[in-house]
Design an enzyme around this catalytic site. Sequence first.
Site, PDB file in Angstrom:
ATOM      1  N   GLU A 289       0.824  -1.215   0.000  1.00 10.10           N
ATOM      2  CA  GLU A 289       0.000   0.000   0.000  1.00 10.10           C
ATOM      3  C   GLU A 289       0.856   1.262   0.000  1.00 10.10           C
ATOM      4  O   GLU A 289       0.819   2.042   0.956  1.00 10.10           O
ATOM      5  CB  GLU A 289      -0.894   0.002   1.237  1.00 10.10           C
ATOM      6  CG  GLU A 289      -1.908  -1.114   1.240  1.00 10.10           C
ATOM      7  CD  GLU A 289      -2.541  -1.364   2.607  1.00 10.10           C
ATOM      8  OE1 GLU A 289      -3.516  -2.103   2.676  1.00 10.10           O
ATOM      9  OE2 GLU A 289      -2.022  -0.809   3.612  1.00 10.10           O
ATOM     10  N   ARG A 292       2.790   7.762  -0.087  1.00  6.40           N
ATOM     11  CA  ARG A 292       3.756   8.840  -0.306  1.00  6.40           C
ATOM     12  C   ARG A 292       4.677   8.574  -1.513  1.00  6.40           C
ATOM     13  O   ARG A 292       4.946   9.469  -2.313  1.00  6.40           O
ATOM     14  CB  ARG A 292       4.619   8.967   0.962  1.00  6.40           C
ATOM     15  CG  ARG A 292       5.464  10.205   1.016  1.00  6.40           C
ATOM     16  CD  ARG A 292       6.430  10.132   2.224  1.00  6.40           C
ATOM     17  NE  ARG A 292       5.821   9.693   3.445  1.00  6.40           N
ATOM     18  CZ  ARG A 292       5.360  10.510   4.398  1.00  6.40           C
ATOM     19  NH1 ARG A 292       5.447  11.809   4.262  1.00  6.40           N
ATOM     20  NH2 ARG A 292       4.824  10.019   5.494  1.00  6.40           N
ATOM     21  N   ARG A 334       2.608  19.679   8.105  1.00  5.60           N
ATOM     22  CA  ARG A 334       3.602  18.648   8.404  1.00  5.60           C
ATOM     23  C   ARG A 334       4.812  19.155   9.204  1.00  5.60           C
ATOM     24  O   ARG A 334       5.271  18.447  10.104  1.00  5.60           O
ATOM     25  CB  ARG A 334       4.031  17.926   7.126  1.00  5.60           C
ATOM     26  CG  ARG A 334       2.839  17.264   6.399  1.00  5.60           C
ATOM     27  CD  ARG A 334       3.260  16.310   5.277  1.00  5.60           C
ATOM     28  NE  ARG A 334       3.971  15.164   5.807  1.00  5.60           N
ATOM     29  CZ  ARG A 334       5.281  15.032   5.785  1.00  5.60           C
ATOM     30  NH1 ARG A 334       6.027  15.945   5.225  1.00  5.60           N
ATOM     31  NH2 ARG A 334       5.839  13.963   6.312  1.00  5.60           N
ATOM     32  N   TYR A 338       5.269  16.984  12.449  1.00  6.09           N
ATOM     33  CA  TYR A 338       6.326  15.957  12.391  1.00  6.09           C
ATOM     34  C   TYR A 338       7.724  16.548  12.223  1.00  6.09           C
ATOM     35  O   TYR A 338       8.654  15.833  11.864  1.00  6.09           O
ATOM     36  CB  TYR A 338       6.086  15.006  11.210  1.00  6.09           C
ATOM     37  CG  TYR A 338       4.666  14.580  10.978  1.00  6.09           C
ATOM     38  CD1 TYR A 338       3.998  13.784  11.912  1.00  6.09           C
ATOM     39  CD2 TYR A 338       3.984  14.931   9.815  1.00  6.09           C
ATOM     40  CE1 TYR A 338       2.696  13.375  11.686  1.00  6.09           C
ATOM     41  CE2 TYR A 338       2.685  14.522   9.581  1.00  6.09           C
ATOM     42  CZ  TYR A 338       2.041  13.754  10.524  1.00  6.09           C
ATOM     43  OH  TYR A 338       0.754  13.347  10.296  1.00  6.09           O
ATOM     44  N   CYS A 365      -1.386  32.796  12.841  1.00  6.05           N
ATOM     45  CA  CYS A 365      -1.082  33.557  14.040  1.00  6.05           C
ATOM     46  C   CYS A 365      -0.412  32.711  15.104  1.00  6.05           C
ATOM     47  O   CYS A 365      -0.929  32.541  16.217  1.00  6.05           O
ATOM     48  CB  CYS A 365      -2.358  34.180  14.581  1.00  6.05           C
ATOM     49  SG  CYS A 365      -2.982  35.390  13.442  1.00  6.05           S
ATOM     50  N   GLU A 366       0.680  32.129  14.764  1.00  5.70           N
ATOM     51  CA  GLU A 366       1.565  31.451  15.702  1.00  5.70           C
ATOM     52  C   GLU A 366       2.889  31.248  14.996  1.00  5.70           C
ATOM     53  O   GLU A 366       3.042  31.702  13.853  1.00  5.70           O
ATOM     54  CB  GLU A 366       0.969  30.133  16.202  1.00  5.70           C
ATOM     55  CG  GLU A 366       0.507  29.183  15.139  1.00  5.70           C
ATOM     56  CD  GLU A 366      -0.107  27.938  15.761  1.00  5.70           C
ATOM     57  OE1 GLU A 366       0.667  27.142  16.282  1.00  5.70           O
ATOM     58  OE2 GLU A 366      -1.346  27.799  15.736  1.00  5.70           O
ATOM     59  N   TYR A 393      -0.027  14.003   1.651  1.00  3.20           N
ATOM     60  CA  TYR A 393      -0.449  14.429   2.986  1.00  3.20           C
ATOM     61  C   TYR A 393      -0.463  15.954   3.151  1.00  3.20           C
ATOM     62  O   TYR A 393      -0.354  16.449   4.262  1.00  3.20           O
ATOM     63  CB  TYR A 393       0.434  13.790   4.066  1.00  3.20           C
ATOM     64  CG  TYR A 393       0.435  12.275   4.003  1.00  3.20           C
ATOM     65  CD1 TYR A 393      -0.707  11.553   4.327  1.00  3.20           C
ATOM     66  CD2 TYR A 393       1.558  11.564   3.588  1.00  3.20           C
ATOM     67  CE1 TYR A 393      -0.729  10.169   4.250  1.00  3.20           C
ATOM     68  CE2 TYR A 393       1.545  10.170   3.507  1.00  3.20           C
ATOM     69  CZ  TYR A 393       0.401   9.490   3.842  1.00  3.20           C
ATOM     70  OH  TYR A 393       0.376   8.130   3.762  1.00  3.20           O
TER      71      TYR A 393
HETATM   72  N1  LLP Z   1      -1.266   1.571   4.620  1.00  2.98           N
HETATM   73  C1  LLP Z   1      -1.704   1.941   5.826  1.00  2.98           C
HETATM   74  C2  LLP Z   1      -2.551   1.019   6.591  1.00  2.98           C
HETATM   75  C3  LLP Z   1      -1.360   3.196   6.346  1.00  2.98           C
HETATM   76  O1  LLP Z   1      -1.799   3.544   7.556  1.00  2.98           O
HETATM   77  C4  LLP Z   1      -0.564   4.071   5.588  1.00  2.98           C
HETATM   78  C5  LLP Z   1      -0.208   5.394   6.097  1.00  2.98           C
HETATM   79  C6  LLP Z   1      -0.138   3.653   4.312  1.00  2.98           C
HETATM   80  C7  LLP Z   1      -0.498   2.395   3.870  1.00  2.98           C
HETATM   81  C8  LLP Z   1       0.694   4.526   3.407  1.00  2.98           C
HETATM   82  O2  LLP Z   1       1.915   4.874   3.944  1.00  2.98           O
HETATM   83  P1  LLP Z   1       2.987   5.644   3.050  1.00  2.98           P
HETATM   84  O3  LLP Z   1       3.368   4.734   1.909  1.00  2.98           O
HETATM   85  O4  LLP Z   1       2.370   6.879   2.537  1.00  2.98           O
HETATM   86  O5  LLP Z   1       4.109   5.901   3.964  1.00  2.98           O
HETATM   87  N2  LLP Z   1       0.348  12.141   7.737  1.00  2.98           N
HETATM   88  C9  LLP Z   1       1.667  11.562   7.839  1.00  2.98           C
HETATM   89  C10 LLP Z   1       1.722  10.157   7.279  1.00  2.98           C
HETATM   90  C11 LLP Z   1       0.791   9.214   7.972  1.00  2.98           C
HETATM   91  C12 LLP Z   1       0.786   7.850   7.357  1.00  2.98           C
HETATM   92  C13 LLP Z   1      -0.382   7.083   7.828  1.00  2.98           C
HETATM   93  N3  LLP Z   1      -0.539   5.802   7.254  1.00  2.98           N
HETATM   94  C14 LLP Z   1       2.651  12.461   7.134  1.00  2.98           C
HETATM   95  O6  LLP Z   1       2.267  13.515   6.645  1.00  2.98           O
HETATM   96  O7  LLP Z   1       3.852  12.144   7.087  1.00  2.98           O
END
Ligand code: LLP
Length: 441
Positions: A289, A292, A334, A338, A365-366, A393
Amino acid sequence: MLLGTQSINAQGHLEIGGCDTIALAQEFGTPLYVIDEATIRANCRNYKAAFEKRYPKNRIYYASKAFLTLATARIIADEGLNMDVASMGELYVALQAGFPPSRLAMHGNNKSLRELEMAVESGVGHIVIDNFREIEMLAEVAKRANSTVEVLLRSTPGVDPHTHRLIRTGQADTKFGFNIADGSALKAVKRILEIPEFVFQGIHCHIGSQLLDAETHEQAVGIMVNLLATIKRETGVEVPEINIGGGLGVRYLSSHEPPSYDAFAERITTSLKCALDSAGLAYPLLGQEPGRALVAEAGTTLYTIGAIKTVPITEEPGTRTYVAIDGGMSDNPRPQLYESVYECLLANKANEAADTIVTIAGKHCETDILIWNTPIAQPEADDILAVQTTGAYNHGMASNYNRFLRPASVLVNDGKADLIVVREQFENLTQNEIIPERLKA
Ligand code: LLP
């Protein structure tokens, strides 16, 4: 660093997908998410090809949370990928886009009854079960709907990837999934196998995000294959699918060196095959899956520069120059969440030397700093700043903080620019609000 189809044209402007970004900023306004279609398509194909040639029995689900719009769902469908959705809202958007439901996977650590019903009614390909309560709820839903449901079980392999603590999910102490080490995962599999409405399809895990090496994925693969062997020993069932989630990192900075798709595929498939061979198991379907890794580098955010301010630094000699832009944490939370890092350039001075160190300040405003101490060309008010690698994201996590209007998204390809998300209007800010009668003027 230039990414995807980015280039610099004769006017010294940054171009993406054959479109001059300065013209895009004029036509669509800023802040603006510019999405490079060719890069998303190439990423989908190359990611798939990297696995296809090493492990043909594989299936890629794009993790839609990374960037989901009707148009992106169409592109993903078009590229032949499957897609994961993690809420009713994501499922709704996917269905509205006409994404084939049988190619959808449903996620969530606390799915509601309504969510499970919607997933079953719409005929999603499979549901990834996260907890014991959900096993029983879904069994009920399937029974009432008189249908069978393909299910995977989300496992927690107990590995700890090197990434920001808020995007780690594979460690034992997590809200996600069934722990493997303490026997919960096996217990859940046994319960799933008792339910006649379930077709047990496999074991899933997602260990974390923005991982810049394949090491933790390899560990997780080993642990999951052990689980497969235990399941076979204890129940006689050969698990058809092992899904390792997403997590492959991308380049936010030129110094970031995530593994190439090929290098990543090589390590994952080699460790998977070795583990399966030594456990004497047949090769299951390999599911993944990535989110990003498919879309982040396809996105660039354009901002207009306003106030520029140079102030003394208190802790050390010298000054800091704050360059304020017309967006910030509402279109990109982000860095605040993070401590994420980014690179940027002046899109209208893309040929000029980046010899000025500045701090890019958001408009909220921060503190709202988007990038600390980054080199750009000599900035002036009304320059257009392009922040790289904002395809994942950013749109999805945007907010209306300070009552900002969420930006438009424009899809660029071969010199054409199509609006895929309209900029919010002031009316949108109050359309869901109600003044109780007694407060009316
Ligand atoms: N599968 C599941 C069950 C997940 O929870 C996620 C991401 C992915 C796949 C995809 O992950 P990726 O390949 O994108 O790393 N908002 C955060 C990232 C949170 C990821 C949550 N789950 C950010 O902006 O870095």
